[in-house]
Design an enzyme around this catalytic site. Structure first.
Site, mmCIF file in Angstrom:
data_model
loop_
_atom_site.group_PDB
_atom_site.id
_atom_site.type_symbol
_atom_site.label_atom_id
_atom_site.label_comp_id
_atom_site.label_asym_id
_atom_site.label_seq_id
_atom_site.Cartn_x
_atom_site.Cartn_y
_atom_site.Cartn_z
ATOM 1 N N PRO A 159 24.137 76.961 52.208
ATOM 2 C CA PRO A 159 25.198 76.674 53.181
ATOM 3 C C PRO A 159 24.782 75.727 54.305
ATOM 4 O O PRO A 159 25.534 74.816 54.657
ATOM 5 C CB PRO A 159 25.558 78.063 53.724
ATOM 6 C CG PRO A 159 25.275 78.981 52.573
ATOM 7 C CD PRO A 159 24.042 78.417 51.918
ATOM 8 N N ASN A 160 23.603 75.918 54.884
ATOM 9 C CA ASN A 160 23.191 75.089 56.004
ATOM 10 C C ASN A 160 23.062 73.627 55.599
ATOM 11 O O ASN A 160 23.482 72.718 56.331
ATOM 12 C CB ASN A 160 21.856 75.584 56.565
ATOM 13 C CG ASN A 160 21.427 74.811 57.797
ATOM 14 O OD1 ASN A 160 22.086 74.854 58.831
ATOM 15 N ND2 ASN A 160 20.326 74.091 57.690
ATOM 16 N N THR A 161 22.504 73.380 54.427
ATOM 17 C CA THR A 161 22.340 72.007 53.945
ATOM 18 C C THR A 161 23.693 71.351 53.689
ATOM 19 O O THR A 161 23.910 70.184 54.043
ATOM 20 C CB THR A 161 21.495 71.994 52.658
ATOM 21 O OG1 THR A 161 20.191 72.485 52.952
ATOM 22 C CG2 THR A 161 21.384 70.590 52.083
ATOM 23 N N LYS A 168 30.470 66.322 44.863
ATOM 24 C CA LYS A 168 30.331 67.699 44.340
ATOM 25 C C LYS A 168 29.121 68.415 44.924
ATOM 26 O O LYS A 168 28.236 68.894 44.185
ATOM 27 C CB LYS A 168 30.250 67.681 42.818
ATOM 28 C CG LYS A 168 31.430 67.015 42.112
ATOM 29 C CD LYS A 168 31.239 67.088 40.607
ATOM 30 C CE LYS A 168 32.377 66.426 39.836
ATOM 31 N NZ LYS A 168 32.351 64.944 39.954
ATOM 32 N N LEU A 169 29.066 68.546 46.235
ATOM 33 C CA LEU A 169 27.915 69.172 46.871
ATOM 34 C C LEU A 169 27.747 70.626 46.429
ATOM 35 O O LEU A 169 28.713 71.369 46.290
ATOM 36 C CB LEU A 169 28.038 69.110 48.392
ATOM 37 C CG LEU A 169 28.137 67.714 49.026
ATOM 38 C CD1 LEU A 169 28.061 67.828 50.534
ATOM 39 C CD2 LEU A 169 27.057 66.782 48.507
ATOM 40 N N HIS A 170 26.497 71.026 46.224
ATOM 41 C CA HIS A 170 26.183 72.389 45.805
ATOM 42 C C HIS A 170 24.753 72.673 46.245
ATOM 43 O O HIS A 170 23.798 72.247 45.593
ATOM 44 C CB HIS A 170 26.330 72.523 44.283
ATOM 45 C CG HIS A 170 26.187 73.920 43.784
ATOM 46 N ND1 HIS A 170 26.432 74.265 42.471
ATOM 47 C CD2 HIS A 170 25.829 75.078 44.392
ATOM 48 C CE1 HIS A 170 26.240 75.570 42.297
ATOM 49 N NE2 HIS A 170 25.855 76.078 43.463
ATOM 50 N N ASP A 171 24.622 73.406 47.356
ATOM 51 C CA ASP A 171 23.300 73.699 47.897
ATOM 52 C C ASP A 171 23.436 74.900 48.827
ATOM 53 O O ASP A 171 24.508 75.503 48.907
ATOM 54 C CB ASP A 171 22.747 72.470 48.644
ATOM 55 C CG ASP A 171 21.227 72.365 48.564
ATOM 56 O OD1 ASP A 171 20.545 73.391 48.819
ATOM 57 O OD2 ASP A 171 20.706 71.274 48.270
ATOM 58 N N ARG A 225 38.984 54.935 33.264
ATOM 59 C CA ARG A 225 38.889 53.890 32.252
ATOM 60 C C ARG A 225 40.218 53.278 31.820
ATOM 61 O O ARG A 225 40.263 52.065 31.557
ATOM 62 C CB ARG A 225 38.119 54.435 31.042
ATOM 63 C CG ARG A 225 36.617 54.490 31.288
ATOM 64 C CD ARG A 225 35.888 55.358 30.288
ATOM 65 N NE ARG A 225 36.088 56.777 30.564
ATOM 66 C CZ ARG A 225 35.436 57.755 29.935
ATOM 67 N NH1 ARG A 225 34.577 57.465 28.984
ATOM 68 N NH2 ARG A 225 35.654 59.010 30.257
ATOM 69 N N LYS A 259 38.392 56.641 44.015
ATOM 70 C CA LYS A 259 37.332 57.648 43.961
ATOM 71 C C LYS A 259 35.987 56.951 43.860
ATOM 72 O O LYS A 259 35.775 56.099 43.000
ATOM 73 C CB LYS A 259 37.516 58.577 42.762
ATOM 74 C CG LYS A 259 36.416 59.638 42.628
ATOM 75 C CD LYS A 259 36.636 60.544 41.446
ATOM 76 C CE LYS A 259 36.207 59.943 40.126
ATOM 77 N NZ LYS A 259 34.725 59.876 39.992
ATOM 78 N N ASP A 269 33.480 61.637 45.774
ATOM 79 C CA ASP A 269 33.302 62.693 44.777
ATOM 80 C C ASP A 269 31.819 62.951 44.535
ATOM 81 O O ASP A 269 31.244 62.452 43.564
ATOM 82 C CB ASP A 269 34.017 62.263 43.486
ATOM 83 C CG ASP A 269 33.901 63.281 42.369
ATOM 84 O OD1 ASP A 269 33.673 64.468 42.668
ATOM 85 O OD2 ASP A 269 34.037 62.885 41.197
ATOM 86 N N THR A 320 36.457 69.194 33.727
ATOM 87 C CA THR A 320 37.425 68.977 32.647
ATOM 88 C C THR A 320 36.744 68.607 31.330
ATOM 89 O O THR A 320 37.390 68.573 30.292
ATOM 90 C CB THR A 320 38.448 67.883 33.023
ATOM 91 O OG1 THR A 320 37.745 66.694 33.417
ATOM 92 C CG2 THR A 320 39.339 68.342 34.159
ATOM 93 N N ARG A 379 45.370 60.665 31.068
ATOM 94 C CA ARG A 379 45.371 59.545 30.132
ATOM 95 C C ARG A 379 46.804 59.158 29.799
ATOM 96 O O ARG A 379 47.639 60.035 29.534
ATOM 97 C CB ARG A 379 44.649 59.928 28.835
ATOM 98 C CG ARG A 379 43.156 60.233 28.995
ATOM 99 C CD ARG A 379 42.381 58.959 29.256
ATOM 100 N NE ARG A 379 40.940 59.172 29.262
ATOM 101 C CZ ARG A 379 40.224 59.493 30.324
ATOM 102 N NH1 ARG A 379 40.841 59.662 31.497
ATOM 103 N NH2 ARG A 379 38.908 59.645 30.251
#
Length: 232
Positions: A68-70, A63-66, A209, A34, A61, A117, A179
């Site tokens: 829709p077009n972008t 996490k796109l959030h904008d 980790r 990742k 990873d 999480t 873990r």
């Protein structure tokens, strides 16, 4: 869509750290890794090309959030990098997620983040003003992700059974917060061991980790991989 390899979170600050870490694994060992925000923002697309050149699979990873077009335009760029998996925030809505799917195409697995999480129910209700239970919020986001045509979600292993009941058995559940028994949980709130996550129905697990900070990362990786695949 069960993946036998644990996904290793390369949560490092720079290129040299990644190179040094990957050298601790035998040549020819195909890993699934990742690449998150810190590393990608530090190194750019070059880090993806480097890891892919070694024969490893990549979960990017970001996490796109904008709007829709972008997001659609950004996904077209990420698809050209050859990543095997990437994600968006389900909170962006069905229209945004559908646009992400159009942009990414059939390049690989496209999933959405439901609730992080590290988020507790109390934090969700206070900070996001979502006054349902954490489980119902996650189920709702999963249903909307399926409606948008994405492959699955990022979720806690504790929520996998509920999510698959709300969607389908083929709906992908990728679970961080994994873990080994007896290890520190760090900033994660909802954790499971690899074998517990497998029993719960997780399709992919992400481990950081416990592998990257281990004295012998390869030995730690093999132990987690064995626990993850124990029931196969």
């Amino acid at each position: 869509m069960f993946e036998t390899r644990p996904i290793i979170a390369l949560d490092f600050p720079d290129f040299d750290s990644v190179k040094a870490f990957l050298k601790k694994f035998p040549k020819g060992e195909s890993l699934y890794v990742k690449i998150g925000m810190e590393l990608y923002y530090a190194c750019g697309a070059e880090i993806v090309s480097y890891v892919k050149s070694l024969g490893h699979s990549v979960f990017l990873d970001l996490k796109l959030h904008d709007i829709p077009n972008t997001v659609e335009s950004a996904m077209k760029v990420l698809a050209k990098l050859g990543v095997d998996m990437t994600n968006v925030h389900a909170a962006g809505g069905v229209e945004m997620m559908a646009a992400a799917k159009r942009g990414f195409g059939d390049q690989g697995v496209l999933i959405a983040v439901t609730q992080l999480t590290s988020t507790s129910q109390e934090q969700m209700q206070d900070n996001q003003n979502i006054q349902t239970t954490l489980e119902e919020s996650v189920r709702h986001y999963a249903r909307k992700t399926a409606e948008a045509g994405l492959d699955g979600v990022v979720c806690s292993a504790h929520e996998v059974i509920s999510i698959k009941d709300a969607t389908s058995s083929n709906f992908v559940c990728l679970t961080p917060g994994i873990r080994p028994a007896g290890s520190e949980i760090g900033d994660q709130k909802r954790v499971m061991t690899p074998s517990q996550a497998k029993a719960a129905g997780s399709d992919y697990i992400v481990v950081g980790r416990p592998i990257t900070q281990a004295q012998d990362p390869y030995q730690a990786y093999q132990a987690i991989k064995s626990d993850w695949n124990a029931a196969l």
